[in-house]
Design an enzyme around this catalytic site. Sequence first.
Site, PDB file in Angstrom:
ATOM      1  NE  ARG A 217      -2.500   1.209   3.555  1.00 35.65           N
ATOM      2  CZ  ARG A 217      -3.346   1.369   4.778  1.00 35.65           C
ATOM      3  NH1 ARG A 217      -4.410   1.315   4.585  1.00 35.65           N
ATOM      4  NH2 ARG A 217      -2.959   1.772   5.655  1.00 35.65           N
TER       5      ARG A 217
ATOM      6  CB  THR B 115      -2.225   7.307  -3.171  1.00 35.10           C
ATOM      7  OG1 THR B 115      -1.521   6.028  -3.178  1.00 35.10           O
ATOM      8  CG2 THR B 115      -1.323   8.204  -3.959  1.00 35.10           C
TER       9      THR B 115
ATOM     10  CG  ASP C 284       2.696  -2.671   8.599  1.00 38.86           C
ATOM     11  OD1 ASP C 284       2.537  -1.706   7.867  1.00 38.86           O
ATOM     12  OD2 ASP C 284       2.649  -3.856   8.186  1.00 38.86           O
TER      13      ASP C 284
ATOM     14  CG  ASP D 134       6.111  -3.105   9.660  1.00 39.53           C
ATOM     15  OD1 ASP D 134       6.476  -3.474   8.418  1.00 39.53           O
ATOM     16  OD2 ASP D 134       6.205  -1.651   9.683  1.00 39.53           O
TER      17      ASP D 134
HETATM   18  C1  PRP Z   1      -1.469  -4.548   4.592  1.00 39.93           C
HETATM   19  C2  PRP Z   1      -2.486  -5.651   4.668  1.00 39.93           C
HETATM   20  C3  PRP Z   1      -3.297  -5.392   3.463  1.00 39.93           C
HETATM   21  C4  PRP Z   1      -3.297  -3.951   3.378  1.00 39.93           C
HETATM   22  C5  PRP Z   1      -4.663  -3.377   3.946  1.00 39.93           C
HETATM   23  O1  PRP Z   1      -0.333  -4.703   3.467  1.00 39.93           O
HETATM   24  O2  PRP Z   1      -1.808  -6.961   4.782  1.00 39.93           O
HETATM   25  O3  PRP Z   1      -2.774  -5.968   2.155  1.00 39.93           O
HETATM   26  O4  PRP Z   1      -2.280  -3.475   4.078  1.00 39.93           O
HETATM   27  O5  PRP Z   1      -4.666  -2.047   3.460  1.00 39.93           O
HETATM   28  P1  PRP Z   1      -5.908  -1.738   2.495  1.00 39.93           P
HETATM   29  O6  PRP Z   1      -7.382  -2.473   2.757  1.00 39.93           O
HETATM   30  O7  PRP Z   1      -6.078  -0.243   3.047  1.00 39.93           O
HETATM   31  O8  PRP Z   1      -5.716  -1.849   1.206  1.00 39.93           O
HETATM   32  P2  PRP Z   1       0.721  -3.726   3.142  1.00 39.93           P
HETATM   33  O9  PRP Z   1       0.304  -2.999   1.890  1.00 39.93           O
HETATM   34  O10 PRP Z   1       0.940  -2.791   4.395  1.00 39.93           O
HETATM   35  O11 PRP Z   1       1.901  -4.361   2.842  1.00 39.93           O
HETATM   36  P3  PRP Z   1       2.715  -5.784   3.581  1.00 39.93           P
HETATM   37  O12 PRP Z   1       1.789  -7.079   3.777  1.00 39.93           O
HETATM   38  O13 PRP Z   1       3.925  -6.066   2.916  1.00 39.93           O
HETATM   39  O14 PRP Z   1       3.038  -5.236   5.234  1.00 39.93           O
HETATM   40  N1  URA Z   2      -2.394  -2.254   6.879  1.00 44.84           N
HETATM   41  C1  URA Z   2      -1.996  -2.988   8.200  1.00 44.84           C
HETATM   42  O1  URA Z   2      -1.103  -3.715   8.253  1.00 44.84           O
HETATM   43  N2  URA Z   2      -2.647  -2.684   9.214  1.00 44.84           N
HETATM   44  C2  URA Z   2      -3.849  -1.749   9.265  1.00 44.84           C
HETATM   45  O2  URA Z   2      -4.526  -1.187  10.215  1.00 44.84           O
HETATM   46  C3  URA Z   2      -4.073  -1.276   8.053  1.00 44.84           C
HETATM   47  C4  URA Z   2      -3.489  -1.722   6.824  1.00 44.84           C
END
Ligand code: PRP
Ligand code: URA
Length: 210
Positions: A102, A106, A198, A201
Amino acid sequence: MDVLVVDHPLARSRLTAMRDLNNDSGAFRAALHELTTMLVYEAARAFAVETFTVTTPVAPAEGTRLANPPLIVPVLRAGLGMADSALALLPESSMGFVGLARDEHTFEPRAYMESLPADLSGQPVLVLDPMLATGGSLLHCCQLLVDRGCTDIIVCCVLSAPEGIERLRASGLPLRLVTASVDQGLNDKRYIVPGLGDAGDRQFGGMRRF
Ligand code: PRP
Ligand code: URA
């Protein structure tokens, strides 16, 4: 869109462990594995079965197996922590992968990997991602599946925000959602409140506060 909230004492205790910022990544991953087992178990209630004859040491008996095991699709990175538990319950399943990150400004997903069968017609798909926040990432993933002919998607998420649920519902895509909680909403950085931070993380390193 069908939304099932798995409101079970054992699910709630694993979710509590995931929310707790004092838990390290090992404890977080262990709770995610166990909670995923519960979410997938509930999701699987809707799977079609077929019967066949099995022979016990005593007599023939009616056996049951999944008629069409789902393709499992974890959304990288965070969905990786759900993949093993789902595959353990569904050993007949194959796995595809979608990698999304994400954008911090944006809040829209940036795709960096797709490894999916070209034709998903007639193939149920089980999507794994711990977080449904704005819904942008899951919408992107589910659209990739529908573009390949999929008409039957079940999404398992640990936490869902009402905004994300509404966005998925409004998309009209053929999906059902199984989640452990619908939280209050999103903050100005589009993180789920109270959430768990997150999810990537927390599993794989880095610890921010929001
Ligand atoms: C997180 C999570 C989802 C997304 C949710 O992933 O695992 O895929 O955010 O957010 P949204 O509903 O607003 O799209 P992230 O993009 O942080 O990547 P990661 O899994 O590599 O940490
Ligand atoms: N992605 C995450 O990992 N946590 C949140 O709360 C939202 C998006």
